[in-house]
Design a protein around this motif. Structure first.
Motif, PDB file in Angstrom:
ATOM      1  N   ASN A 362       0.785  -1.311  -0.084  1.00 55.21           N
ATOM      2  CA  ASN A 362       0.073  -0.139  -0.281  1.00 55.21           C
ATOM      3  C   ASN A 362       0.975   1.325  -0.079  1.00 55.21           C
ATOM      4  O   ASN A 362       0.781   2.314  -0.807  1.00 55.21           O
ATOM      5  CB  ASN A 362      -1.006   0.069   1.162  1.00 55.21           C
ATOM      6  CG  ASN A 362      -2.259  -0.843   1.069  1.00 55.21           C
ATOM      7  OD1 ASN A 362      -2.393  -1.195  -0.208  1.00 55.21           O
ATOM      8  ND2 ASN A 362      -2.904  -1.072   2.106  1.00 55.21           N
ATOM      9  N   GLY A 363       1.889   1.188   0.906  1.00 52.71           N
ATOM     10  CA  GLY A 363       2.913   2.476   0.963  1.00 52.71           C
ATOM     11  C   GLY A 363       3.460   2.686  -0.532  1.00 52.71           C
ATOM     12  O   GLY A 363       3.534   3.932  -0.757  1.00 52.71           O
ATOM     13  N   LYS A 365       2.295   1.403  -3.370  1.00 45.63           N
ATOM     14  CA  LYS A 365       1.248   1.790  -4.356  1.00 45.63           C
ATOM     15  C   LYS A 365       0.754   3.299  -4.438  1.00 45.63           C
ATOM     16  O   LYS A 365       0.374   3.884  -5.303  1.00 45.63           O
ATOM     17  CB  LYS A 365      -0.050   0.763  -3.949  1.00 45.63           C
ATOM     18  CG  LYS A 365      -0.475   0.075  -5.260  1.00 45.63           C
ATOM     19  CD  LYS A 365      -1.448  -0.955  -4.798  1.00 45.63           C
ATOM     20  CE  LYS A 365      -2.545  -0.646  -3.745  1.00 45.63           C
ATOM     21  NZ  LYS A 365      -3.435  -1.883  -3.675  1.00 45.63           N
ATOM     22  N   ASP A 389       5.011   5.891   4.431  1.00 47.40           N
ATOM     23  CA  ASP A 389       5.196   6.399   2.951  1.00 47.40           C
ATOM     24  C   ASP A 389       4.899   7.967   3.002  1.00 47.40           C
ATOM     25  O   ASP A 389       4.306   8.311   3.714  1.00 47.40           O
ATOM     26  CB  ASP A 389       4.480   5.419   2.106  1.00 47.40           C
ATOM     27  CG  ASP A 389       2.899   5.958   2.372  1.00 47.40           C
ATOM     28  OD1 ASP A 389       2.387   6.937   1.705  1.00 47.40           O
ATOM     29  OD2 ASP A 389       2.072   5.204   2.947  1.00 47.40           O
ATOM     30  N   GLY A 393      -1.780  10.042   0.829  1.00 42.41           N
ATOM     31  CA  GLY A 393      -2.399   9.960   2.075  1.00 42.41           C
ATOM     32  C   GLY A 393      -3.767   9.726   2.215  1.00 42.41           C
ATOM     33  O   GLY A 393      -4.552   9.296   0.967  1.00 42.41           O
ATOM     34  N   ILE A 394      -4.470   9.673   3.118  1.00 47.21           N
ATOM     35  CA  ILE A 394      -6.135   9.111   3.168  1.00 47.21           C
ATOM     36  C   ILE A 394      -6.788  10.409   3.779  1.00 47.21           C
ATOM     37  O   ILE A 394      -6.394  10.971   4.840  1.00 47.21           O
ATOM     38  CB  ILE A 394      -6.067   7.815   4.140  1.00 47.21           C
ATOM     39  CG1 ILE A 394      -5.150   6.899   3.562  1.00 47.21           C
ATOM     40  CG2 ILE A 394      -7.384   7.355   4.024  1.00 47.21           C
ATOM     41  CD1 ILE A 394      -5.107   5.710   4.849  1.00 47.21           C
ATOM     42  N   TYR A 407     -13.588  -1.899   1.285  1.00 49.85           N
ATOM     43  CA  TYR A 407     -13.527  -0.575   1.196  1.00 49.85           C
ATOM     44  C   TYR A 407     -12.501  -0.051   0.486  1.00 49.85           C
ATOM     45  O   TYR A 407     -11.450  -0.304   0.715  1.00 49.85           O
ATOM     46  CB  TYR A 407     -13.763  -0.011   2.784  1.00 49.85           C
ATOM     47  CG  TYR A 407     -13.723   1.588   2.521  1.00 49.85           C
ATOM     48  CD1 TYR A 407     -14.964   1.999   2.292  1.00 49.85           C
ATOM     49  CD2 TYR A 407     -12.537   2.215   2.593  1.00 49.85           C
ATOM     50  CE1 TYR A 407     -15.249   3.633   2.237  1.00 49.85           C
ATOM     51  CE2 TYR A 407     -12.809   3.723   2.742  1.00 49.85           C
ATOM     52  CZ  TYR A 407     -14.019   4.413   2.359  1.00 49.85           C
ATOM     53  OH  TYR A 407     -13.999   5.562   2.200  1.00 49.85           O
ATOM     54  N   ARG A 408     -12.728   0.820  -0.500  1.00 50.00           N
ATOM     55  CA  ARG A 408     -11.696   1.406  -1.149  1.00 50.00           C
ATOM     56  C   ARG A 408     -11.752   2.972  -0.927  1.00 50.00           C
ATOM     57  O   ARG A 408     -12.914   3.597  -1.270  1.00 50.00           O
ATOM     58  CB  ARG A 408     -11.468   0.980  -2.830  1.00 50.00           C
ATOM     59  CG  ARG A 408     -11.545  -0.397  -2.754  1.00 50.00           C
ATOM     60  CD  ARG A 408     -10.800  -0.789  -4.027  1.00 50.00           C
ATOM     61  NE  ARG A 408      -9.146  -0.323  -4.243  1.00 50.00           N
ATOM     62  CZ  ARG A 408      -8.821   0.191  -5.046  1.00 50.00           C
ATOM     63  NH1 ARG A 408      -9.316   0.110  -6.544  1.00 50.00           N
ATOM     64  NH2 ARG A 408      -7.485   0.677  -5.399  1.00 50.00           N
ATOM     65  N   ASN A 411      -8.714   7.699  -2.829  1.00 52.67           N
ATOM     66  CA  ASN A 411      -7.778   7.872  -3.803  1.00 52.67           C
ATOM     67  C   ASN A 411      -7.480   6.645  -4.728  1.00 52.67           C
ATOM     68  O   ASN A 411      -6.457   6.485  -5.176  1.00 52.67           O
ATOM     69  CB  ASN A 411      -6.433   8.120  -2.867  1.00 52.67           C
ATOM     70  CG  ASN A 411      -6.488   7.060  -1.559  1.00 52.67           C
ATOM     71  OD1 ASN A 411      -7.149   5.857  -1.788  1.00 52.67           O
ATOM     72  ND2 ASN A 411      -5.656   7.370  -0.710  1.00 52.67           N
ATOM     73  N   GLY A 417      -6.838  -2.251  -7.008  1.00 55.77           N
ATOM     74  CA  GLY A 417      -6.803  -2.906  -5.609  1.00 55.77           C
ATOM     75  C   GLY A 417      -8.259  -3.680  -5.547  1.00 55.77           C
ATOM     76  O   GLY A 417      -9.094  -3.412  -6.599  1.00 55.77           O
ATOM     77  N   ASN A 418      -8.280  -4.342  -4.506  1.00 57.48           N
ATOM     78  CA  ASN A 418      -9.807  -4.984  -4.384  1.00 57.48           C
ATOM     79  C   ASN A 418     -10.364  -4.716  -3.187  1.00 57.48           C
ATOM     80  O   ASN A 418     -11.384  -5.010  -2.749  1.00 57.48           O
ATOM     81  CB  ASN A 418      -9.561  -6.293  -4.495  1.00 57.48           C
ATOM     82  CG  ASN A 418      -8.448  -7.011  -3.763  1.00 57.48           C
ATOM     83  OD1 ASN A 418      -8.227  -6.500  -2.586  1.00 57.48           O
ATOM     84  ND2 ASN A 418      -7.718  -7.846  -4.310  1.00 57.48           N
ATOM     85  N   GLY A 419      -9.704  -3.823  -1.927  1.00 60.61           N
ATOM     86  CA  GLY A 419     -10.169  -3.474  -0.695  1.00 60.61           C
ATOM     87  C   GLY A 419     -10.252  -4.385   0.205  1.00 60.61           C
ATOM     88  O   GLY A 419     -10.631  -4.156   1.318  1.00 60.61           O
ATOM     89  N   ILE A 420      -9.524  -5.609  -0.037  1.00 60.52           N
ATOM     90  CA  ILE A 420      -9.547  -6.422   1.313  1.00 60.52           C
ATOM     91  C   ILE A 420      -8.148  -6.464   1.883  1.00 60.52           C
ATOM     92  O   ILE A 420      -8.015  -6.995   2.967  1.00 60.52           O
ATOM     93  CB  ILE A 420      -9.951  -7.965   0.680  1.00 60.52           C
ATOM     94  CG1 ILE A 420      -8.863  -8.310  -0.261  1.00 60.52           C
ATOM     95  CG2 ILE A 420     -11.347  -8.010   0.267  1.00 60.52           C
ATOM     96  CD1 ILE A 420      -9.291  -9.791  -0.536  1.00 60.52           C
ATOM     97  N   LEU A 422      -6.428  -4.222   3.901  1.00 63.69           N
ATOM     98  CA  LEU A 422      -6.386  -3.764   5.036  1.00 63.69           C
ATOM     99  C   LEU A 422      -7.088  -4.641   6.210  1.00 63.69           C
ATOM    100  O   LEU A 422      -6.952  -4.930   7.283  1.00 63.69           O
ATOM    101  CB  LEU A 422      -6.730  -2.283   5.351  1.00 63.69           C
ATOM    102  CG  LEU A 422      -5.578  -1.141   4.785  1.00 63.69           C
ATOM    103  CD1 LEU A 422      -5.827   0.222   5.055  1.00 63.69           C
ATOM    104  CD2 LEU A 422      -4.210  -1.668   5.379  1.00 63.69           C
ATOM    105  N   SER A 423      -8.396  -5.024   5.558  1.00 62.11           N
ATOM    106  CA  SER A 423      -9.263  -5.829   6.597  1.00 62.11           C
ATOM    107  C   SER A 423      -8.491  -7.091   6.964  1.00 62.11           C
ATOM    108  O   SER A 423      -8.725  -7.692   8.336  1.00 62.11           O
ATOM    109  CB  SER A 423     -10.679  -6.061   5.812  1.00 62.11           C
ATOM    110  OG  SER A 423     -10.827  -7.145   5.539  1.00 62.11           O
TER     111      SER A 423
END
Ligand code: ADP
Length: 455
Positions: A362-363, A365, A389, A393-394, A407-408, A411, A417-420, A422-423
């Motif tokens: 993620n960092g 990406k 990174d 940012g978010i 959840y994506r 940004n 990505g597919n949003g899975i 971090l979960s």
């Protein structure tokens, strides 16, 4: 046995035991009283007769006449008066003679001043009587007919009231148990109605104060959790199908378009590259889902062993760079590692690597330089990893949602990505009794901090 019956029998048994003790105490104290009272009655009667004989000089024949003419001679107190040398001075009825006085009995009375005993059902008292400077030995004996009749009566009354009380107590116990357990019965009826299709039903929480209400509240909370997890699963399945459908549809559209006409070699190559890229997305998604399923296991099902976190991080870094060789990953030690234990944890190597890879990826990406830095440090009991990174940012309002499956953030437009990720990472971190937190500033960068308990 049902709790209702258990309670009723227990209640009845306790009260019955108490009543029984109560009845026995009454009976025995009454019986003792009767005995004492009767001995003292015998003594008084004997003294009265002795006084009539010795003071009033009433002839013995008159006293004997009175004795013989009483309506119940058999139960009359029979008195005998002796001098201390065992000479009979008076006897109510020699022919009935309830007690056979003997020399030794007279001697015992003289010695002890008073003796009391039973001869069969007959109560006997013998005592030394001092009168006008002479000593007399008096015995009196009789059967306490009325006392025993009263005692029998008491026994029957107590027994009858005991049994009647037990029946009443049993019925009362049943009533109380029914009343106390009534909320449980209605709760059971309510619960029977709740199925997977109407998980929105809830139990009546009554007055909200007693134990039953507490049970209903707890049960309702459990239903809330179940309902949420059912909804999450439904959403999860529909998200998965959506995620699978998008690359599949794209792939099919691309391939169909390509075969609909004759194409140049380059066009075919291009189309195959697109198809491969979509297929890679699918592989990534299915791997992610598989890992998510593994991380959702019970902790006891997962193999834990002692691991050095820097080694796992190095492994994760190599795998990330192997997939994307444009990515840069730095691993820095903020403190010198004096002892291996400070950076060793009990964990599952595969799952931890997956989590670290997600954070590193993620960092890279989400930053223009595709660079991520992992800083390692430790405290007394914990090892701290910071994945930093300098990326896009978010947004602050998105932070609470980023750990939700599929959840994506806003940004996402910049990268696929597919949003899975971090979960999945959060699940793995929780499995290791560790914590994950995030701080981020838009256009400045993001830092994920993972705190793991070291060995
Ligand atoms: P994905 O990366 O596949 O979108 P994740 O679950 O890994 O899914 O991340 C969820 C969202 O969190 C991302 O879509 C992104 O918006 C945000 N995010 C995660 N890590 C970073 C990061 N290092 N920088 C910026 N945004 C991030």
């Amino acid at each position: 046995m049902k709790i209702r019956n258990k309670l009723t029998w227990l209640f009845t048994a306790i009260i019955a035991a108490l009543l029984l003790v109560f009845a026995l105490v009454i009976y025995f104290s009454f019986s003792e009283n009767r005995e004492e009272e009767y001995y003292s009655l015998l003594r008084h009667t004997a003294i009265t007769k002795a006084n009539l004989l010795l003071d009033a000089k009433l002839p013995p024949s008159a006293l004997q006449l009175i004795y013989h003419n009483s309506d119940n001679t058999l139960f009359q107190e029979e008195v005998a008066i002796y001098d201390t040398a065992f000479h009979l001075l008076y006897h109510d009825a020699v022919e009935i003679d309830k007690v056979k006085e003997t020399r030794s009995m007279i001697d015992a009375i003289v010695n002890k001043k008073e003796i009391k005993f039973y001869q069969g059902a007959v109560q006997v008292v013998g005592f030394l009587y001092h009168h006008n400077n002479s000593n007399y030995v008096i015995t009196a004996a009789a059967n306490d007919q009325y006392g025993y009749a009263k005692l029998r009566n008491l026994k029957y009354t107590l027994a009858l009231s005991f049994f009647v009380s037990i029946i009443i107590i049993f019925l009362a116990g049943r009533f109380i148990a029914n009343k106390a357990l009534q909320p449980v019965t209605s709760m059971v009826d309510n619960v029977k109605e709740i199925t997977a299709t109407n998980l929105d039903l809830r139990l009546n929480e009554g007055n909200g104060k007693d134990e039953m209400a507490e049970l209903a509240v707890t049960f309702n909370e459990m239903l809330n959790r179940l309902e949420r997890s059912f909804d999450a699963q439904k959403e999860f399945v529909s998200n998965i199908s959506h995620e699978l459908r998008t690359p599949l549809t794209a792939m099919m559209a691309e391939l169909q378009l390509t075969v609909s006409n004759e194409r140049t070699n380059d066009e075919y190559k291009n189309s195959i590259h697109h198809a491969i890229s979509d297929a890679q997305k699918l592989v990534k998604l299915s791997n992610g889902l598989l890992d998510l399923a593994k991380a959702s296991y019970d902790q006891t099902e997962i193999n834990f062993k002692e691991l050095r976190l820097d080694e796992v991080l190095l492994d994760a870094r190599n795998d990330v760079i192997h997939d994307q060789n444009s990515y840069k990953v730095n691993i820095v030690f903020e403190k010198e590692i004096e002892n291996d234990d400070f950076i060793s944890v009990m964990g599952n190597e595969y799952l931890l690597k997956v989590a670290f890879m997600n954070l590193i990826e993620n960092g890279c990406k989400f930053s223009e330089e595709h660079e991520s830095t992992v800083a390692i440090t430790y405290l007394n009991n914990t090892t701290i990893l910071r994945f930093h990174d300098n990326g896009i940012g978010i947004d602050e309002k998105e932070l609470p949602n980023i750990f939700t499956s599929f959840y994506r953030g806003e940004n996402k437009q910049y990268v696929s990505g597919n949003g899975i990720g971090l979960s999945l990472t959060q699940k793995i971190i929780k499995l290791h009794n560790a914590e994950i937190s995030v701080v981020s500033t838009v256009n400045e960068g993001t830092t994920f901090t993972v705190i793991l308990p070291h060995v």
